[in-house]
Design a protein around this motif. Structure first.
Motif, PDB file in Angstrom:
ATOM      1  N   LEU A 151       0.957   4.158  -2.927  1.00  0.00           N
ATOM      2  CA  LEU A 151       0.724   5.574  -2.659  1.00  0.00           C
ATOM      3  C   LEU A 151       1.899   6.424  -3.124  1.00  0.00           C
ATOM      4  O   LEU A 151       1.708   7.513  -3.692  1.00  0.00           O
ATOM      5  CB  LEU A 151       0.473   5.787  -1.166  1.00  0.00           C
ATOM      6  CG  LEU A 151      -0.806   5.157  -0.597  1.00  0.00           C
ATOM      7  CD1 LEU A 151      -0.867   5.375   0.906  1.00  0.00           C
ATOM      8  CD2 LEU A 151      -2.043   5.730  -1.276  1.00  0.00           C
ATOM      9  N   LEU A 152       3.118   5.933  -2.900  1.00  0.00           N
ATOM     10  CA  LEU A 152       4.297   6.674  -3.352  1.00  0.00           C
ATOM     11  C   LEU A 152       4.348   6.763  -4.875  1.00  0.00           C
ATOM     12  O   LEU A 152       4.721   7.799  -5.436  1.00  0.00           O
ATOM     13  CB  LEU A 152       5.566   6.008  -2.813  1.00  0.00           C
ATOM     14  CG  LEU A 152       5.816   6.150  -1.308  1.00  0.00           C
ATOM     15  CD1 LEU A 152       7.040   5.333  -0.886  1.00  0.00           C
ATOM     16  CD2 LEU A 152       6.022   7.624  -0.939  1.00  0.00           C
ATOM     17  N   MET A 153       3.981   5.661  -5.544  1.00  0.00           N
ATOM     18  CA  MET A 153       3.954   5.680  -7.013  1.00  0.00           C
ATOM     19  C   MET A 153       2.914   6.669  -7.524  1.00  0.00           C
ATOM     20  O   MET A 153       3.161   7.404  -8.496  1.00  0.00           O
ATOM     21  CB  MET A 153       3.659   4.267  -7.545  1.00  0.00           C
ATOM     22  CG  MET A 153       4.787   3.275  -7.353  1.00  0.00           C
ATOM     23  SD  MET A 153       4.350   1.593  -7.882  1.00  0.00           S
ATOM     24  CE  MET A 153       3.962   1.868  -9.617  1.00  0.00           C
ATOM     25  N   VAL A 182      -3.900  11.383  -1.681  1.00  0.00           N
ATOM     26  CA  VAL A 182      -2.530  11.604  -2.139  1.00  0.00           C
ATOM     27  C   VAL A 182      -2.518  12.338  -3.478  1.00  0.00           C
ATOM     28  O   VAL A 182      -1.730  13.275  -3.685  1.00  0.00           O
ATOM     29  CB  VAL A 182      -1.788  10.253  -2.249  1.00  0.00           C
ATOM     30  CG1 VAL A 182      -0.467  10.419  -2.996  1.00  0.00           C
ATOM     31  CG2 VAL A 182      -1.533   9.676  -0.873  1.00  0.00           C
ATOM     32  N   THR A 216       0.830  -1.206   0.000  1.00  0.00           N
ATOM     33  CA  THR A 216       0.000   0.000   0.000  1.00  0.00           C
ATOM     34  C   THR A 216       0.862   1.253   0.000  1.00  0.00           C
ATOM     35  O   THR A 216       0.581   2.217  -0.728  1.00  0.00           O
ATOM     36  CB  THR A 216      -0.927   0.001   1.231  1.00  0.00           C
ATOM     37  OG1 THR A 216      -1.767  -1.149   1.191  1.00  0.00           O
ATOM     38  CG2 THR A 216      -1.789   1.255   1.241  1.00  0.00           C
ATOM     39  N   ALA A 217       1.929   1.255   0.810  1.00  0.00           N
ATOM     40  CA  ALA A 217       2.833   2.406   0.854  1.00  0.00           C
ATOM     41  C   ALA A 217       3.505   2.632  -0.500  1.00  0.00           C
ATOM     42  O   ALA A 217       3.621   3.779  -0.973  1.00  0.00           O
ATOM     43  CB  ALA A 217       3.891   2.205   1.937  1.00  0.00           C
ATOM     44  N   ILE A 218       3.921   1.534  -1.152  1.00  0.00           N
ATOM     45  CA  ILE A 218       4.548   1.655  -2.471  1.00  0.00           C
ATOM     46  C   ILE A 218       3.555   2.207  -3.488  1.00  0.00           C
ATOM     47  O   ILE A 218       3.893   3.075  -4.316  1.00  0.00           O
ATOM     48  CB  ILE A 218       5.100   0.293  -2.925  1.00  0.00           C
ATOM     49  CG1 ILE A 218       6.271  -0.132  -2.031  1.00  0.00           C
ATOM     50  CG2 ILE A 218       5.531   0.336  -4.389  1.00  0.00           C
ATOM     51  CD1 ILE A 218       6.789  -1.522  -2.311  1.00  0.00           C
ATOM     52  N   GLY A 245      -0.946  16.034  -4.240  1.00  0.00           N
ATOM     53  CA  GLY A 245       0.046  16.211  -5.289  1.00  0.00           C
ATOM     54  C   GLY A 245      -0.364  17.254  -6.317  1.00  0.00           C
ATOM     55  O   GLY A 245       0.460  18.073  -6.754  1.00  0.00           O
ATOM     56  N   LEU A 270       1.802   9.372  -5.954  1.00  0.00           N
ATOM     57  CA  LEU A 270       2.298  10.720  -5.686  1.00  0.00           C
ATOM     58  C   LEU A 270       3.400  11.103  -6.668  1.00  0.00           C
ATOM     59  O   LEU A 270       3.422  12.236  -7.180  1.00  0.00           O
ATOM     60  CB  LEU A 270       2.818  10.800  -4.251  1.00  0.00           C
ATOM     61  CG  LEU A 270       3.336  12.168  -3.793  1.00  0.00           C
ATOM     62  CD1 LEU A 270       2.244  13.213  -3.884  1.00  0.00           C
ATOM     63  CD2 LEU A 270       3.881  12.079  -2.375  1.00  0.00           C
ATOM     64  N   ALA A 271       4.309  10.169  -6.953  1.00  0.00           N
ATOM     65  CA  ALA A 271       5.393  10.444  -7.899  1.00  0.00           C
ATOM     66  C   ALA A 271       4.844  10.713  -9.295  1.00  0.00           C
ATOM     67  O   ALA A 271       5.337  11.601 -10.008  1.00  0.00           O
ATOM     68  CB  ALA A 271       6.366   9.266  -7.928  1.00  0.00           C
TER      69      ALA A 271
END
Length: 374
Positions: free
Chosen positions: A48-50, A225, A44-46, A229, A52-53
């Motif tokens: 969300l980071l993807m 997220v 889940t963290a990965i 962004g 946002l990126a």
């Protein structure tokens, strides 16, 4: 071996619970099992980071559009004064321009030449940049009486991928564990204890509701997220346009996932071994994946997109895209949602019947026709 079912100790003290309490007991266990899983939290963290990126990259790219390096003599550079997308380096003569083109400093050079019919010559190494050639071409003014809204280029493709990937990944991430947990309970005979404490439909409802809460929570996190962004990168216009479609996506996703979760649970109950679960869930996987690819491949076809926006398995992706580009009337999402709700009710009832009829059947895989028989 861990299982998503409530413990026998908990069940022994809940025999007199109502159906609602039984449903919540199972749902709570589904939630706690997932939230304690490191693999789930890391994935889940990965994700969300993807997300946002991707939003930040899109914002930076739109704020800093790429430019084509061009060399030009003083007279020829006057042609590029009002043109965007070119980084012009002024040179003294043709020889200097050819040198910059040869060593790769610029993609092309623009020099004045009296022998040319237009008075300008473009010099390039192997191929002239199309953007430069098109800018220098004299094209007539085009006026469209009936502009085709389907030609919205990359944005339609990006939205199709975005909505489609989120829906497909959530269905896989939270739907497939429903099937595997059902098979695990059958293998360990835990299901016999569960059914002695609560009806099969209560057990099914708890599993579906628990995983639906997890899936919707992940969607809301992605929306949060993405919103942050877009605000940080100054893409407020895109955010304003996405508000309505994203809201409708969440609504369609809710009922679409309930439909798929019931199908995954029914598919899992038809087998008794983890090795056989793939054969029964494959049709459900196809129903999840095929609409996604259809939206990607036929995103610029208004007829196909209209049909896909009314099909329950593709409506969560098709309808929000049509709403974003103002291709759907105000009543169309309501009509599509009504079709989805009716389909969801039918499939859930059918899935519950299969689940009840096959949950205690061990051995070989149960055929679909036999699964409908009590």
């Amino acid at each position: 071996m861990t299982t998503s079912a409530p413990s026998t100790r908990a069940l022994s003290s809940t025999r007199a619970l109502s159906s609602a309490q039984g449903v919540w007991l199972v749902a709570e266990r589904e939630l706690s099992t997932k939230l304690r899983s490191k693999a789930y939290l890391i994935s889940t963290a990965i994700l969300l980071l993807m997300a946002l990126a991707g939003v930040i990259w899109a914002g930076v790219s739109s704020a800093n559009p790429s430019s084509t390096p061009i060399a030009a003599t003083s007279e020829a550079s006057a042609v590029l004064q009002d043109a965007d997308g070119f980084d012009v380096t002024e040179v003294a003569d043709r020889a200097a321009a050819e040198e910059l083109v040869t060593d790769g400093t610029v993609d092309a050079a623009l020099i004045d030449d009296a022998s040319s019919p237009t008075g300008i010559v473009v010099i390039a190494d192997t191929e002239a940049p199309q953007s430069l050639v098109m800018m220098l071409s004299q094209a007539p003014t085009v006026e469209l009486l009936n502009a085709d809204p389907a030609n919205d280029g990359p944005l339609r493709y990006i939205l199709g991928i975005g909505f489609g990937v989120v829906f497909m990944m959530a269905a896989m991430m939270f739907g497939m564990p429903v099937a595997t947990s059902v098979v695990e309970e059958k293998q360990t005979r835990v299901v016999e204890i569960l059914l002695s404490a609560m009806p099969a439909r209560v057990l099914l409802a708890g599993k579906v509701i628990g995983n639906t809460i997890l899936a919707i929570s992940q969607i809301l996190l992605l929306v949060a997220v993405g919103t942050i962004g877009l605000i940080v990168t100054g893409q407020t216009e895109v955010l304003a346009g996405l508000g309505g479609p994203v809201a409708w996506f969440a609504i369609f996703f809710l009922f679409g996932f309930i439909l798929l979760a019931a199908m995954f649970a029914a598919a899992g109950s038809m087998v008794s071994r983890q090795e056989d679960v793939g054969a029964t869930v494959t049709p459900v996987m196809y129903l999840t994946m095929i609409p996604y690819f259809l939206v990607i491949f036929f995103g610029d076809n208004p007829v196909v997109m209209t049909v896909l926006s009314y099909v329950p398995f593709s409506a969560p992706v098709g309808m929000p895209i049509r709403l974003f580009f103002n291709e759907a009337e105000w009543w169309e999402p309501l009509a599509s949602l009504a079709i989805t709700l009716v389909t969801c009710a039918i499939v859930v009832l059918l899935g519950a019947k299969i689940y009840e009829n096959t949950l205690l059947k061990m051995g070989a895989r149960v055929k679909f026709r036999d699964a409908l028989r009590r």
